[in-house]
Design a protein around this motif. Structure first.
Motif, PDB file in Angstrom:
ATOM      1  N   GLU A  96      53.861 -25.929 -23.362  1.00  0.00           N
ATOM      2  CA  GLU A  96      54.140 -26.991 -22.389  1.00  0.00           C
ATOM      3  C   GLU A  96      53.870 -28.395 -22.934  1.00  0.00           C
ATOM      4  OE1 GLU A  96      55.738 -26.706 -19.547  1.00  0.00           O
ATOM      5  OE2 GLU A  96      55.922 -24.571 -19.916  1.00  0.00           O
ATOM      6  N   ASN A  97      53.087 -28.498 -24.004  1.00  0.00           N
ATOM      7  CA  ASN A  97      52.768 -29.784 -24.618  1.00  0.00           C
ATOM      8  C   ASN A  97      52.668 -29.547 -26.128  1.00  0.00           C
ATOM      9  OD1 ASN A  97      52.094 -32.481 -24.911  1.00  0.00           O
ATOM     10  ND2 ASN A  97      49.982 -32.204 -24.250  1.00  0.00           N
ATOM     11  N   PRO A  98      53.808 -29.257 -26.760  1.00  0.00           N
ATOM     12  CA  PRO A  98      53.791 -28.784 -28.144  1.00  0.00           C
ATOM     13  C   PRO A  98      53.410 -29.863 -29.156  1.00  0.00           C
ATOM     14  CG  PRO A  98      56.033 -29.223 -27.457  1.00  0.00           C
ATOM     15  CD  PRO A  98      55.166 -29.398 -26.241  1.00  0.00           C
ATOM     16  N   PRO A  99      52.927 -29.428 -30.320  1.00  0.00           N
ATOM     17  CA  PRO A  99      52.686 -30.372 -31.412  1.00  0.00           C
ATOM     18  C   PRO A  99      53.993 -31.044 -31.828  1.00  0.00           C
ATOM     19  CG  PRO A  99      51.741 -28.220 -31.913  1.00  0.00           C
ATOM     20  CD  PRO A  99      52.573 -28.060 -30.679  1.00  0.00           C
ATOM     21  N   VAL A 100      53.871 -32.232 -32.408  1.00  0.00           N
ATOM     22  CA  VAL A 100      55.023 -33.004 -32.866  1.00  0.00           C
ATOM     23  C   VAL A 100      54.876 -33.245 -34.365  1.00  0.00           C
ATOM     24  CG1 VAL A 100      56.182 -35.259 -32.732  1.00  0.00           C
ATOM     25  CG2 VAL A 100      55.417 -34.110 -30.640  1.00  0.00           C
ATOM     26  N   THR A 101      55.985 -33.088 -35.067  1.00  0.00           N
ATOM     27  CA  THR A 101      56.048 -33.410 -36.489  1.00  0.00           C
ATOM     28  C   THR A 101      56.990 -34.591 -36.660  1.00  0.00           C
ATOM     29  OG1 THR A 101      55.671 -31.102 -37.101  1.00  0.00           O
ATOM     30  CG2 THR A 101      56.621 -32.536 -38.786  1.00  0.00           C
ATOM     31  N   VAL A 102      56.530 -35.591 -37.396  1.00  0.00           N
ATOM     32  CA  VAL A 102      57.346 -36.761 -37.713  1.00  0.00           C
ATOM     33  C   VAL A 102      57.676 -36.683 -39.199  1.00  0.00           C
ATOM     34  CG1 VAL A 102      57.461 -39.281 -37.761  1.00  0.00           C
ATOM     35  CG2 VAL A 102      56.191 -38.119 -35.931  1.00  0.00           C
ATOM     36  N   LEU A 103      58.965 -36.743 -39.517  1.00  0.00           N
ATOM     37  CA  LEU A 103      59.444 -36.652 -40.898  1.00  0.00           C
ATOM     38  C   LEU A 103      60.083 -37.963 -41.332  1.00  0.00           C
ATOM     39  CD1 LEU A 103      61.432 -33.301 -40.622  1.00  0.00           C
ATOM     40  CD2 LEU A 103      59.187 -33.597 -41.645  1.00  0.00           C
ATOM     41  N   TYR A 104      59.722 -38.421 -42.500  1.00  0.00           N
ATOM     42  CA  TYR A 104      60.356 -39.590 -43.114  1.00  0.00           C
ATOM     43  C   TYR A 104      61.286 -39.092 -44.215  1.00  0.00           C
ATOM     44  CZ  TYR A 104      56.777 -42.643 -41.056  1.00  0.00           C
ATOM     45  OH  TYR A 104      55.982 -43.336 -40.195  1.00  0.00           O
ATOM     46  N   GLU A 105      62.366 -39.816 -44.466  1.00  0.00           N
ATOM     47  CA  GLU A 105      63.265 -39.402 -45.530  1.00  0.00           C
ATOM     48  C   GLU A 105      62.585 -39.464 -46.891  1.00  0.00           C
ATOM     49  OE1 GLU A 105      66.819 -41.747 -45.899  1.00  0.00           O
ATOM     50  OE2 GLU A 105      65.716 -43.566 -46.320  1.00  0.00           O
ATOM     51  N   SER A 106      61.465 -40.170 -46.997  1.00  0.00           N
ATOM     52  CA  SER A 106      60.697 -40.228 -48.240  1.00  0.00           C
ATOM     53  C   SER A 106      59.920 -38.940 -48.493  1.00  0.00           C
ATOM     54  CB  SER A 106      59.714 -41.401 -48.193  1.00  0.00           C
ATOM     55  OG  SER A 106      58.717 -41.161 -47.199  1.00  0.00           O
ATOM     56  N   GLY A 107      59.846 -38.087 -47.468  1.00  0.00           N
ATOM     57  CA  GLY A 107      59.070 -36.861 -47.575  1.00  0.00           C
ATOM     58  C   GLY A 107      57.730 -36.933 -46.866  1.00  0.00           C
ATOM     59  N   LYS A 108      57.327 -38.122 -46.457  1.00  0.00           N
ATOM     60  CA  LYS A 108      56.075 -38.275 -45.719  1.00  0.00           C
ATOM     61  C   LYS A 108      56.169 -37.519 -44.405  1.00  0.00           C
ATOM     62  CE  LYS A 108      53.179 -41.860 -43.621  1.00  0.00           C
ATOM     63  NZ  LYS A 108      53.023 -43.315 -43.424  1.00  0.00           N
ATOM     64  N   VAL A 109      55.069 -36.887 -44.000  1.00  0.00           N
ATOM     65  CA  VAL A 109      54.993 -36.132 -42.748  1.00  0.00           C
ATOM     66  C   VAL A 109      53.752 -36.578 -41.986  1.00  0.00           C
ATOM     67  CG1 VAL A 109      54.704 -33.831 -41.722  1.00  0.00           C
ATOM     68  CG2 VAL A 109      56.142 -34.121 -43.754  1.00  0.00           C
ATOM     69  N   ILE A 110      53.917 -36.828 -40.698  1.00  0.00           N
ATOM     70  CA  ILE A 110      52.797 -37.128 -39.810  1.00  0.00           C
ATOM     71  C   ILE A 110      52.832 -36.090 -38.695  1.00  0.00           C
ATOM     72  CG2 ILE A 110      51.781 -38.789 -38.202  1.00  0.00           C
ATOM     73  CD1 ILE A 110      53.107 -41.000 -39.846  1.00  0.00           C
ATOM     74  N   LYS A 111      51.675 -35.553 -38.367  1.00  0.00           N
ATOM     75  CA  LYS A 111      51.603 -34.547 -37.304  1.00  0.00           C
ATOM     76  C   LYS A 111      50.768 -35.086 -36.149  1.00  0.00           C
ATOM     77  CE  LYS A 111      52.679 -30.662 -40.042  1.00  0.00           C
ATOM     78  NZ  LYS A 111      53.632 -29.709 -39.632  1.00  0.00           N
ATOM     79  N   PHE A 112      51.230 -34.787 -34.940  1.00  0.00           N
ATOM     80  CA  PHE A 112      50.501 -35.098 -33.722  1.00  0.00           C
ATOM     81  C   PHE A 112      50.108 -33.786 -33.063  1.00  0.00           C
ATOM     82  CE2 PHE A 112      52.794 -38.946 -34.525  1.00  0.00           C
ATOM     83  CZ  PHE A 112      51.963 -39.955 -34.063  1.00  0.00           C
ATOM     84  N   ASP A 113      48.921 -33.757 -32.481  1.00  0.00           N
ATOM     85  CA  ASP A 113      48.438 -32.533 -31.834  1.00  0.00           C
ATOM     86  C   ASP A 113      49.347 -32.071 -30.715  1.00  0.00           C
ATOM     87  OD1 ASP A 113      46.252 -32.398 -33.513  1.00  0.00           O
ATOM     88  OD2 ASP A 113      44.895 -33.366 -32.085  1.00  0.00           O
ATOM     89  N   ASN A 114      49.957 -33.041 -30.014  1.00  0.00           N
ATOM     90  CA  ASN A 114      50.836 -32.669 -28.914  1.00  0.00           C
ATOM     91  C   ASN A 114      51.777 -33.814 -28.569  1.00  0.00           C
ATOM     92  OD1 ASN A 114      49.484 -34.327 -26.786  1.00  0.00           O
ATOM     93  ND2 ASN A 114      47.793 -32.914 -27.193  1.00  0.00           N
ATOM     94  N   LEU A 115      52.748 -33.518 -27.758  1.00  0.00           N
ATOM     95  CA  LEU A 115      53.791 -34.466 -27.374  1.00  0.00           C
ATOM     96  C   LEU A 115      53.235 -35.666 -26.611  1.00  0.00           C
ATOM     97  CD1 LEU A 115      56.848 -34.899 -27.501  1.00  0.00           C
ATOM     98  CD2 LEU A 115      57.068 -33.410 -25.511  1.00  0.00           C
ATOM     99  N   LEU A 116      52.276 -35.442 -25.733  1.00  0.00           N
ATOM    100  CA  LEU A 116      51.683 -36.549 -24.991  1.00  0.00           C
ATOM    101  C   LEU A 116      51.005 -37.523 -25.947  1.00  0.00           C
ATOM    102  CD1 LEU A 116      51.185 -37.860 -22.241  1.00  0.00           C
ATOM    103  CD2 LEU A 116      49.059 -36.538 -22.109  1.00  0.00           C
ATOM    104  N   GLU A 117      50.291 -37.011 -26.949  1.00  0.00           N
ATOM    105  CA  GLU A 117      49.645 -37.885 -27.930  1.00  0.00           C
ATOM    106  C   GLU A 117      50.687 -38.705 -28.689  1.00  0.00           C
ATOM    107  OE1 GLU A 117      46.383 -38.572 -28.240  1.00  0.00           O
ATOM    108  OE2 GLU A 117      46.218 -37.303 -26.461  1.00  0.00           O
TER     109      GLU A 117
END
Length: 147
Positions: A112-133
């Motif tokens: 119901e509030n899944p983790p989020v992955t942010v991808l950059y075309e450079s290959g950098k990845v940022i992760k968030f614990d959940n969608l609300l965050e």
């Protein structure tokens, strides 16, 4: 600033700062779920139902609203291929794109509030614990709040 515990708190905070929010209808949310053949998590449905078609200056310049969602997965796929990065997981839902080179997705596995992955075309990845965050972090990035 009041604590932010859900999308309605974000919506109320934005309204108190003079932002006009444009919600999606239940039918529009149902159309998206049918189009993508998924059931959205509660937090994402809440986002769509309180500001899914616009939120003033919040996330302005970012493709995240109703009229921009349909091609995002294809854009992300193309960007990842061109950058020779790993492809998106099969059950990833791309819901956010910034400037054509940063994408955010969550997995459609039923949370119901899944983790989020942010991808950059450079290959950098940022992760968030959940969608609300993730949405709360966007408040900070857009200059609304200090988190």
């Amino acid at each position: 600033m009041q604590p932010i515990n859900d999308m309605n708190d974000i919506a109320n905070y934005l309204r108190s700062n003079g932002e006009d929010l444009v919600p999606c209808t239940e039918n529009e949310v149902a159309f998206l779920q049918t189009y993508f053949n998924i059931s959205f998590p509660r937090v994402y449905k809440d986002f769509l139902l309180v500001m899914g078609k616009g939120a003033g200056t919040y996330m302005r310049g970012t493709d995240v609203f109703y009229g921009q969602l349909l091609p995002l997965r294809d854009y992300a796929r193309e960007t990842l291929e061109e950058a020779k990065l790993d492809p998106l997981p099969c059950d990833a839902f791309v819901f956010w794109m910034h400037q054509g080179y940063i994408y955010a997705y969550f997995m459609t596995d039923g949370g119901e509030n899944p983790p989020v992955t942010v991808l950059y075309e450079s290959g950098k990845v940022i992760k968030f614990d959940n969608l609300l965050e993730f949405f709360k972090a966007e408040l900070h990035l857009d200059g609304f709040a200090k988190l």
